[in-house]
Design a protein around this motif. Sequence first.
Motif, short mmCIF file in Angstrom:
data_model
loop_
_atom_site.label_atom_id
_atom_site.label_comp_id
_atom_site.label_asym_id
_atom_site.label_seq_id
_atom_site.Cartn_x
_atom_site.Cartn_y
_atom_site.Cartn_z
N ARG A 1 1.36 5.39 -0.37
CA ARG A 1 0.76 6.73 -0.34
C ARG A 1 1.19 7.50 -1.59
O ARG A 1 2.37 7.51 -1.96
CB ARG A 1 1.22 7.49 0.91
CG ARG A 1 0.64 8.90 0.99
CD ARG A 1 1.54 9.97 0.37
NE ARG A 1 0.84 11.25 0.22
CZ ARG A 1 1.39 12.36 -0.26
NH1 ARG A 1 2.65 12.35 -0.64
NH2 ARG A 1 0.68 13.46 -0.39
N LYS B 1 0.51 4.46 11.72
CA LYS B 1 -0.64 3.62 12.06
C LYS B 1 -0.72 2.38 11.18
O LYS B 1 -1.51 1.48 11.47
CB LYS B 1 -1.93 4.42 11.93
CG LYS B 1 -2.09 5.53 12.97
CD LYS B 1 -3.49 6.15 12.92
CE LYS B 1 -3.77 6.82 11.59
NZ LYS B 1 -5.10 7.47 11.56
N ARG C 1 -2.80 4.78 -2.43
CA ARG C 1 -3.72 5.45 -1.53
C ARG C 1 -3.44 6.96 -1.59
O ARG C 1 -2.33 7.40 -1.30
CB ARG C 1 -3.54 4.95 -0.09
CG ARG C 1 -3.94 3.50 0.12
CD ARG C 1 -5.46 3.35 0.16
NE ARG C 1 -5.88 1.99 0.47
CZ ARG C 1 -6.19 1.08 -0.44
NH1 ARG C 1 -6.12 1.39 -1.72
NH2 ARG C 1 -6.57 -0.12 -0.08
N ARG D 1 0.86 -1.19 0.00
CA ARG D 1 0.00 0.00 0.00
C ARG D 1 0.90 1.24 0.00
O ARG D 1 1.65 1.47 0.95
CB ARG D 1 -0.92 -0.01 1.22
CG ARG D 1 -2.02 -1.06 1.15
CD ARG D 1 -2.77 -1.15 2.46
NE ARG D 1 -1.91 -1.68 3.53
CZ ARG D 1 -2.25 -1.70 4.81
NH1 ARG D 1 -3.42 -1.21 5.19
NH2 ARG D 1 -1.42 -2.20 5.71
N SER E 1 -0.17 8.24 8.90
CA SER E 1 -0.67 7.11 8.11
C SER E 1 0.35 5.98 8.07
O SER E 1 -0.01 4.80 8.16
CB SER E 1 -1.00 7.56 6.68
OG SER E 1 -2.06 8.50 6.69
N ILE F 1 -3.41 10.31 -0.09
CA ILE F 1 -3.42 10.79 1.30
C ILE F 1 -2.78 12.17 1.36
O ILE F 1 -1.76 12.42 0.72
CB ILE F 1 -2.66 9.80 2.22
CG1 ILE F 1 -3.40 8.45 2.28
CG2 ILE F 1 -2.50 10.38 3.63
CD1 ILE F 1 -2.66 7.38 3.06
N ASP G 1 -1.67 2.44 7.98
CA ASP G 1 -2.67 2.60 6.92
C ASP G 1 -2.04 2.37 5.55
O ASP G 1 -2.70 1.90 4.62
CB ASP G 1 -3.28 4.01 6.95
CG ASP G 1 -4.06 4.26 8.23
OD1 ASP G 1 -4.49 3.27 8.86
OD2 ASP G 1 -4.24 5.44 8.60
N VAL G 2 -0.77 2.73 5.42
CA VAL G 2 0.02 2.43 4.23
C VAL G 2 1.38 1.93 4.70
O VAL G 2 1.81 2.23 5.81
CB VAL G 2 0.20 3.67 3.32
CG1 VAL G 2 -1.09 4.04 2.62
CG2 VAL G 2 0.75 4.86 4.10
#
Length: 347
Positions: A185, A217, A204, A183, A214, A206, A219-220
């Motif tokens: 960003r 956490k 993604r 993933r 991100s 962002i 997220d990517v």
Amino acid sequence: MKNLKKIVMFGILLAVPFFIAACARYEDYPIDLEQLSEEERLVIRFSHVVGEDTPKGMAARKFAELIKERSNGRIEVQVFSNGTLYKDMEELDALMREDVQLIAPAISKLTDLVPELSIYDLPYAFDSLEEVHEFTESEAGNRLKNLLKKHNLIALGLWDSGFKQISNDTRPIEHYKDLKGIRMRIMQSDILAEQYHVVDAIPRKIDFNTVFQSLKKGDVEGQENTLTNITSKNLYSLQKYLTISDHGYLGYFLLFNYDFWKKLSKEDQQLIIDTLKEVQEWQWNLAKELNDQKLREIEDCQCIDIYYLSEEEKKDWEKRFSPVYDYYAHRYGEYYIRNLPKNLKVQ
């Protein structure tokens, strides 16, 4: 009688300095424009989202200083860095409302308005920063900039961030196949999204100001950016692997609200144009120097594993990314692709 003569002569002597001052030309005396009222000053609010120690941040401060000096304080450029005034995805709307008068967004963030601008996002579209500058000032580049005027925007300069590199915390990226499933960003650009779809990564979109969180956490797992942006936001502290790929250009258009610009006097417009041109040359050199410096610092810290794509490997990546060019041509035509400097060389 003698006393009367003395009084008259004394009065004349007192009057002489005032008479001389009254006869002196206005321009013989400096004008303290710092004392002008708010109505008499020209205030330009300049919002951007990167750090003050990046090439863009430093150039913004230099522009503000030079304009203040050259206008004797009459024109004030108020610089708001690091997204303190407006965040990444807010500043363009703020410019259109004239809540700010000047921004310097990444060109990728303008592609929703003018999709043709995503020519700058094509992987390996440019072999050097000089080619980017050449293209921007060409007939094709000027045609692109003129499209912005339809949206009440005028581009008066281009500032470099540099070429982008790839980092992640999953595995070393030594081949484009290594990007599969990661993933990544990216900025707001369909071409950048397509670039990663082609190699089976997961893009993604962002906001830049939230990339650190991100990544933290999860997220990517990865991101692409220039070394000055990677270091200014301390992104590399959250990543295990860095690939020096130079796969895409990242630059910023200096955008004024067009209605605001048209209200300025010809003299003020020329002052701003001349100053921006001077700062642009300075900024181009600074961006190259700082990116080279940041690479040395990352190498010296030995805090992240670095892989350097060879020129042969870059050509292999470029060939793999060719479907992205087809994607662009199908939607926006081949004119801008044909007019890339590298393609003009082989015509």
